[in-house]
Motif scaffolding. Structure first.
Motif, PDB file in Angstrom:
ATOM      1  N   LYS A 266       0.802  -1.225   0.000  1.00  0.00           N
ATOM      2  CA  LYS A 266       0.000   0.000   0.000  1.00  0.00           C
ATOM      3  C   LYS A 266       0.834   1.274   0.000  1.00  0.00           C
ATOM      4  O   LYS A 266       0.392   2.296  -0.520  1.00  0.00           O
ATOM      5  N   LYS A 267       2.028   1.237   0.579  1.00  0.00           N
ATOM      6  CA  LYS A 267       2.813   2.456   0.741  1.00  0.00           C
ATOM      7  C   LYS A 267       4.209   2.289   0.157  1.00  0.00           C
ATOM      8  O   LYS A 267       4.799   1.217   0.243  1.00  0.00           O
ATOM      9  N   GLU A 305      11.799  -1.475  10.836  1.00  0.00           N
ATOM     10  CA  GLU A 305      10.700  -0.517  10.984  1.00  0.00           C
ATOM     11  C   GLU A 305       9.656  -0.773   9.910  1.00  0.00           C
ATOM     12  O   GLU A 305       9.999  -1.123   8.769  1.00  0.00           O
ATOM     13  N   SER A 306       8.385  -0.596  10.270  1.00  0.00           N
ATOM     14  CA  SER A 306       7.293  -0.747   9.308  1.00  0.00           C
ATOM     15  C   SER A 306       6.273   0.356   9.528  1.00  0.00           C
ATOM     16  O   SER A 306       5.754   0.519  10.631  1.00  0.00           O
ATOM     17  N   GLN A 307       5.992   1.103   8.471  1.00  0.00           N
ATOM     18  CA  GLN A 307       4.980   2.159   8.519  1.00  0.00           C
ATOM     19  C   GLN A 307       3.641   1.699   7.942  1.00  0.00           C
ATOM     20  O   GLN A 307       2.739   2.505   7.746  1.00  0.00           O
ATOM     21  N   ASP A 308       3.517   0.413   7.708  1.00  0.00           N
ATOM     22  CA  ASP A 308       2.279  -0.160   7.183  1.00  0.00           C
ATOM     23  C   ASP A 308       2.057  -1.514   7.847  1.00  0.00           C
ATOM     24  O   ASP A 308       3.007  -2.135   8.363  1.00  0.00           O
ATOM     25  N   LEU A 397       0.240  -1.097  14.355  1.00  0.00           N
ATOM     26  CA  LEU A 397      -0.696  -0.374  13.501  1.00  0.00           C
ATOM     27  C   LEU A 397      -1.862  -1.287  13.110  1.00  0.00           C
ATOM     28  O   LEU A 397      -1.659  -2.464  12.793  1.00  0.00           O
ATOM     29  N   PRO A 398      -3.084  -0.802  13.118  1.00  0.00           N
ATOM     30  CA  PRO A 398      -4.241  -1.652  12.788  1.00  0.00           C
ATOM     31  C   PRO A 398      -4.270  -1.981  11.305  1.00  0.00           C
ATOM     32  O   PRO A 398      -3.806  -1.198  10.460  1.00  0.00           O
ATOM     33  N   ASN A 399      -4.829  -3.142  10.974  1.00  0.00           N
ATOM     34  CA  ASN A 399      -5.018  -3.530   9.595  1.00  0.00           C
ATOM     35  C   ASN A 399      -6.276  -2.858   9.074  1.00  0.00           C
ATOM     36  O   ASN A 399      -7.374  -3.076   9.567  1.00  0.00           O
ATOM     37  N   THR A 400      -6.110  -1.999   8.053  1.00  0.00           N
ATOM     38  CA  THR A 400      -7.246  -1.238   7.536  1.00  0.00           C
ATOM     39  C   THR A 400      -8.036  -1.979   6.484  1.00  0.00           C
ATOM     40  O   THR A 400      -8.987  -1.428   5.914  1.00  0.00           O
TER      41      THR A 400
END
Length: 401
Positions: A266-267, A305-308, A397-400
């Motif tokens: 996604k990112k 690190e993960s921003q997604d 981070l939540p799964n969108t």
């Protein structure tokens, strides 16, 4: 018995001579310790401007006492046709004899680099005073003298600070290389072309020379490691930055650690991979007169690190990241080769590899190697293994979805 008494006195005399002190000893307070040397070219002449960075012992002492107010270093400059001539000529300005046993840094000015550097290293191999393990850098968009005059925080001796910066970024980031005088001479005499780390000065050069401007949290001038200087036939041909620089060191098998940002589904550039191990093998072959460069890279890393949201507990998700990381690595290697070929500079020592593996084939191409190298084909194979995901698997981070 008489023969014994005749022989013994000469033997004792020789033994007494061996017990004498060093005949060429020098007292510490008679020496000026040089930590860095800078070399620039005098415009429109064959002379060099040589700069010596010398330690002020009283200013760098750690004992408790009244501060002298002096800067930790003093810089002297002399002009001569040779480096050794400038060294001796500096005796007119310095009260002590220059001492080079602790010289850590050699800075080459960009103007001198463009005119040619092959002739400046002869004295390093001949003289017992100069060190072959001194680190070499090229000053970018400024002269070497200015680099040695800037005072830096944390490290009291600026030359040592620059050397540490170069070594640290070479080890942790992988876009620069710490190369010594000895390694550079070997590179110049080989079949390839050398690359040398560059440095830039950011800020106010005049204020950066004053000790008073170190007495604040944000200094006025900073020396930053910046890019790789590419040489052809001893002259500066151009600069490599970013992915091109790191791709070069990947091919040269000089990557110790680095970090690469890769895309999630996604990112873009949302996942940081810490490369902790990398090994490169190179094979060069001629195919119908055209060189083919086979590059094999094995690397291991960890997700740092993960921003997604990525479920790293699933092996298939890690495999996707491995494919993406191999793709990014290959792209950087391709960019570095394209940049080198556009300059006609074999900075990867492919010529040495071909000469070592197939001397007969090398004899057929060595006289036109620069042109033939520029037409070479690249075959890159990258094998990636992600060994760890850090202290957790799934991101918080939540799964969108």
């Amino acid at each position: 018995m008489k023969v014994k008494w005749i022989i013994q006195p000469p033997i004792y005399m020789v033994m007494l001579l061996l017990l004498t002190s060093c005949w060429n000893s020098r007292e510490l307070n008679d020496m000026a310790i040089v930590t860095g040397i800078g070399m620039d070219k005098v415009p429109n002449t064959e002379e060099y401007v040589v700069t010596f960075q010398i330690v002020n012992p009283s200013a760098t002492a750690t004992s408790v006492g009244v501060s002298t107010g002096q800067p930790p270093i003093t810089v002297y400059t002399s002009t001569d046709r040779t480096l050794f001539g400038a060294l001796r000529k500096t005796s007119k300005k310095v009260a002590r004899q220059l001492f080079f046993a602790h010289t850590q840094l050699l800075v080459i000015g960009e103007s001198l680099a463009k005119s040619g550097i092959n002739g400046i290293f002869d004295v390093f191999e001949r003289s017992h005073e100069l060190r072959l393990n001194s680190i070499v850098i090229v000053s970018r968009e400024t002269d070497a003298s200015s680099v040695l005059k800037i005072l830096l925080p944390i490290e009291s001796i600026p030359a040592l600070a620059v050397v540490k910066k170069n070594k640290n970024t070479a080890k942790l980031w992988g876009e620069n290389r710490a190369i010594s005088v000895f390694e550079l001479i070997n590179s110049i005499t080989g079949e390839g072309e050398p690359v040398i780390s560059g440095v830039r000065i950011f800020g106010d050069l005049v204020k950066g020379r004053k000790k008073t401007y170190l007495e604040q949290s944000e200094v006025e001038a900073v020396i930053s490691v910046s890019g790789l200087a590419v040489f052809k036939e001893g002259k500066l041909k151009g600069w490599l930055d970013g992915p091109e620089a790191r791709g070069t060191l990947w091919v040269q098998n000089k990557i110790e650690q680095t970090s690469i940002n890769i895309d999630s589904e996604k990112k873009q550039d949302s996942i940081a991979i810490d490369i902790s191990h990398s090994k490169t093998k190179v094979k060069v072959k001629l195919r119908e007169g055209v060189p083919v460069f086979h590059i094999y890279i094995d690397e291991e890393g960890s997700v740092i690190e993960s921003q997604d949201f990525v479920d790293l507990s699933k092996r298939k998700e890690l495999q996707k990241l491995e494919v993406e990381l191999a793709k990014k690595t290959k792209e950087e290697v391709v960019k570095s080769l394209q940049a080198a070929q556009s300059m006609g500079c074999d900075i990867f020592n492919f010529g040495d590899e071909l000469k070592r593996k197939d001397p007969k084939a090398w004899e057929t191409v060595k006289n036109q190697w620069s042109d033939i190298f520029a037409k070479g084909e690249l075959d890159v194979h990258v094998q990636v293994y992600i060994r760890s995901t850090g202290m957790r698997l799934k991101p918080f981070l939540p799964n969108t979805d």
